[in-house]
Motif scaffolding. Structure first.
Motif, mmCIF file in Angstrom:
data_model
loop_
_atom_site.group_PDB
_atom_site.id
_atom_site.type_symbol
_atom_site.label_atom_id
_atom_site.label_comp_id
_atom_site.label_asym_id
_atom_site.label_seq_id
_atom_site.Cartn_x
_atom_site.Cartn_y
_atom_site.Cartn_z
ATOM 1 N N ARG A 28 -8.189 8.201 6.947
ATOM 2 C CA ARG A 28 -6.621 7.346 7.144
ATOM 3 C C ARG A 28 -6.844 6.266 6.021
ATOM 4 N NH1 ARG A 28 -4.705 4.621 12.697
ATOM 5 N NH2 ARG A 28 -2.876 3.457 11.449
ATOM 6 N N MET A 29 -8.032 5.663 5.919
ATOM 7 C CA MET A 29 -7.985 4.598 5.185
ATOM 8 C C MET A 29 -8.023 5.145 3.721
ATOM 9 S SD MET A 29 -8.644 1.274 4.661
ATOM 10 C CE MET A 29 -9.431 0.887 6.242
ATOM 11 N N LEU A 30 -8.138 6.117 3.266
ATOM 12 C CA LEU A 30 -8.269 6.521 1.957
ATOM 13 C C LEU A 30 -6.420 6.842 1.497
ATOM 14 C CD1 LEU A 30 -9.216 7.888 -0.822
ATOM 15 C CD2 LEU A 30 -9.195 10.185 0.576
ATOM 16 N N ILE A 31 -6.025 7.287 2.530
ATOM 17 C CA ILE A 31 -4.292 7.560 2.705
ATOM 18 C C ILE A 31 -3.811 6.425 2.474
ATOM 19 C CG2 ILE A 31 -2.578 8.546 3.889
ATOM 20 C CD1 ILE A 31 -4.394 10.724 5.024
ATOM 21 N N THR A 32 -4.173 5.404 3.556
ATOM 22 C CA THR A 32 -3.377 3.992 3.432
ATOM 23 C C THR A 32 -3.588 3.304 2.286
ATOM 24 O OG1 THR A 32 -3.822 3.877 5.877
ATOM 25 C CG2 THR A 32 -3.611 1.747 4.600
ATOM 26 N N VAL A 33 -4.770 3.336 1.399
ATOM 27 C CA VAL A 33 -5.157 2.644 0.216
ATOM 28 C C VAL A 33 -4.157 3.441 -0.859
ATOM 29 C CG1 VAL A 33 -6.680 2.302 -1.530
ATOM 30 C CG2 VAL A 33 -7.147 1.796 0.836
ATOM 31 N N PHE A 34 -4.044 4.773 -0.787
ATOM 32 C CA PHE A 34 -3.489 5.636 -1.914
ATOM 33 C C PHE A 34 -2.005 5.268 -1.616
ATOM 34 C CE2 PHE A 34 -0.780 9.333 -3.017
ATOM 35 C CZ PHE A 34 -1.405 9.593 -4.340
ATOM 36 N N PHE A 35 -1.426 5.302 -0.628
ATOM 37 C CA PHE A 35 0.072 5.049 -0.551
ATOM 38 C C PHE A 35 0.336 3.511 -0.865
ATOM 39 C CE2 PHE A 35 0.488 9.114 1.761
ATOM 40 C CZ PHE A 35 1.677 9.527 1.507
ATOM 41 N N ALA A 36 -0.557 2.626 -0.350
ATOM 42 C CA ALA A 36 -0.419 1.350 -0.592
ATOM 43 C C ALA A 36 -0.272 1.101 -2.259
ATOM 44 C CB ALA A 36 -1.108 0.431 -0.098
ATOM 45 N N ARG A 37 -1.081 1.592 -2.883
ATOM 46 C CA ARG A 37 -1.444 1.496 -4.404
ATOM 47 C C ARG A 37 -0.273 1.993 -5.223
ATOM 48 N NH1 ARG A 37 -7.284 1.821 -6.946
ATOM 49 N NH2 ARG A 37 -7.599 0.177 -5.452
ATOM 50 N N PHE A 38 0.058 3.446 -4.889
ATOM 51 C CA PHE A 38 0.974 4.194 -5.761
ATOM 52 C C PHE A 38 2.300 4.383 -5.328
ATOM 53 C CE2 PHE A 38 -3.710 5.547 -6.540
ATOM 54 C CZ PHE A 38 -3.722 5.149 -7.764
ATOM 55 N N CYS A 39 2.672 4.380 -4.044
ATOM 56 C CA CYS A 39 3.884 4.528 -3.411
ATOM 57 C C CYS A 39 4.828 3.471 -2.838
ATOM 58 C CB CYS A 39 3.696 5.569 -2.271
ATOM 59 S SG CYS A 39 2.925 7.092 -2.825
ATOM 60 N N ARG A 40 4.107 2.318 -2.415
ATOM 61 C CA ARG A 40 4.519 1.113 -1.667
ATOM 62 C C ARG A 40 4.865 0.196 -2.558
ATOM 63 N NH1 ARG A 40 3.661 -0.388 4.285
ATOM 64 N NH2 ARG A 40 5.582 -0.489 4.084
ATOM 65 N N LYS A 41 6.032 -0.653 -2.198
ATOM 66 C CA LYS A 41 6.745 -1.926 -3.268
ATOM 67 C C LYS A 41 5.398 -3.018 -3.337
ATOM 68 C CE LYS A 41 10.182 -5.216 -3.665
ATOM 69 N NZ LYS A 41 11.541 -5.797 -3.216
ATOM 70 N N ARG A 42 5.050 -3.600 -4.512
ATOM 71 C CA ARG A 42 4.235 -4.608 -4.718
ATOM 72 C C ARG A 42 5.132 -6.040 -3.938
ATOM 73 N NH1 ARG A 42 0.713 -1.854 -5.256
ATOM 74 N NH2 ARG A 42 -0.729 -1.660 -7.193
ATOM 75 N N VAL A 43 4.256 -6.750 -3.427
ATOM 76 C CA VAL A 43 4.588 -8.042 -2.698
ATOM 77 C C VAL A 43 3.981 -9.190 -3.372
ATOM 78 C CG1 VAL A 43 5.490 -6.710 -0.690
ATOM 79 C CG2 VAL A 43 3.395 -7.724 -0.683
ATOM 80 N N HIS A 44 4.576 -10.457 -3.031
ATOM 81 C CA HIS A 44 4.137 -11.679 -3.589
ATOM 82 C C HIS A 44 2.587 -12.094 -2.383
ATOM 83 C CE1 HIS A 44 3.830 -15.979 -3.807
ATOM 84 N NE2 HIS A 44 4.178 -15.800 -5.028
ATOM 85 N N ILE A 45 1.694 -12.783 -2.927
ATOM 86 C CA ILE A 45 0.699 -12.912 -2.047
ATOM 87 C C ILE A 45 0.924 -13.719 -0.758
ATOM 88 C CG2 ILE A 45 0.385 -15.022 -3.506
ATOM 89 C CD1 ILE A 45 -2.227 -12.842 -1.655
ATOM 90 N N LEU A 46 2.319 -14.597 -0.818
ATOM 91 C CA LEU A 46 2.620 -15.229 0.368
ATOM 92 C C LEU A 46 3.701 -14.566 1.016
ATOM 93 C CD1 LEU A 46 2.428 -18.911 -1.038
ATOM 94 C CD2 LEU A 46 0.645 -17.546 0.120
ATOM 95 N N ASP A 47 3.819 -13.251 0.721
ATOM 96 C CA ASP A 47 4.924 -12.547 1.471
ATOM 97 C C ASP A 47 4.314 -11.937 2.767
ATOM 98 O OD1 ASP A 47 7.019 -13.352 0.136
ATOM 99 O OD2 ASP A 47 7.108 -11.400 -1.006
ATOM 100 N N GLU A 48 5.240 -11.387 3.748
ATOM 101 C CA GLU A 48 4.732 -10.689 4.857
ATOM 102 C C GLU A 48 4.891 -9.094 4.465
ATOM 103 O OE1 GLU A 48 5.476 -11.933 9.030
ATOM 104 O OE2 GLU A 48 6.927 -10.547 8.564
ATOM 105 N N THR A 49 3.756 -8.631 5.160
ATOM 106 C CA THR A 49 3.950 -7.215 4.902
ATOM 107 C C THR A 49 4.030 -6.334 6.245
ATOM 108 O OG1 THR A 49 1.472 -6.609 4.870
ATOM 109 C CG2 THR A 49 2.411 -6.845 2.828
ATOM 110 N N SER A 50 4.287 -5.161 6.293
ATOM 111 C CA SER A 50 4.563 -4.310 7.655
ATOM 112 C C SER A 50 4.086 -2.910 7.303
ATOM 113 C CB SER A 50 5.927 -4.394 7.985
ATOM 114 O OG SER A 50 6.503 -5.576 8.403
#
Length: 222
Positions: A28-50
């Motif tokens: 699950r960690m591998l899938i989470t990192v993969f989707f966060a890196r390649f599929c999800r939008k980049r955000v500002h360091i002070l933004d909130e993620t969900s």
């Protein structure tokens, strides 16, 4: 006959892996990192993620009714991994130091999550000092917007300065938008005031550390 032995060997290897390593967690960690890196939008360091999740039968406590208390903290591992990747925080830390570890965590449970209940975890940075980044995580049920639990985690940076890390990420984001002068001003004034609950929690940790330092070491013969 040979096929049966091969299948039995493969099945046995899989069972052995599940016995000695928590395969589900790492997968699950591998899938989470993969989707966060390649599929999800980049955000500002002070933004909130969900990130979103569901309380399954593997998450419940002995009453088989709601999420086990320990599972909340486990779920935060995946929420932080998503935050680290989408903000480039982890890569920036590795480029300037050696990494980070979780130094402390506190969580307050307000209302339990029932089995098969959907929830989201929001993550954001609320404060930092020279060596530490403080993150706040909230478990929220989208159906009613209620905060079921709230956690504060203290991320200890190794061999690098938190102020420099955050400043570098802000500066990179500003440069991409072409306004470097605005970025310099933002870096100088960006660190928020420490939330009162975080200040009291830091004080509590310091009191605990002082008490432990006064406790004589216990030598075990085991």
């Amino acid at each position: 006959m040979l096929v049966c032995w091969v299948l039995a060997g493969v099945l046995g290897a899989i069972v052995l892996l599940y016995v000695i390593v928590e395969i589900h967690y790492f997968l699950r960690m591998l899938i989470t990192v993969f989707f966060a890196r390649f599929c999800r939008k980049r955000v500002h360091i002070l933004d909130e993620t969900s990130v979103y999740g569901i309380c399954t039968t593997t998450d419940v406590d002995t009453l088989l009714y709601h999420m086990n208390n320990a599972r909340y903290l486990r779920e935060l591992d995946f929420a932080r991994a998503d935050f680290y990747e989408r903000t480039n925080l982890y890569r920036e830390i590795c480029s300037q130091g050696s990494g980070l570890v979780q130094g402390a965590a506190t969580i307050r449970y307000r209302r339990f999550l029932k089995v098969f209940c959907f929830y989201k975890i929001t993550s954001k940075i609320v404060y930092w000092d020279e060596k530490t980044i403080f993150m706040e995580h909230r478990f929220i049920t989208p159906s009613d917007g209620f905060v079921r639990a709230i956690a504060i985690c203290r991320q200890r940076l190794l061999d690098c300065n938190a102020e420099a890390i955050v400043g570098a990420l802000i500066n990179k984001g500003v440069k991409q938008n072409g306004n470097v002068e605005a970025g310099i001003t933002q870096i100088a004034n960006v660190r928020p005031e420490i939330p009162p609950e975080v200040a009291r929690w830091i004080e509590s940790n310091e009191i605990s550390s002082a008490a432990l330092r006064k406790t004589p070491a216990v030598i075990s013969n085991c």
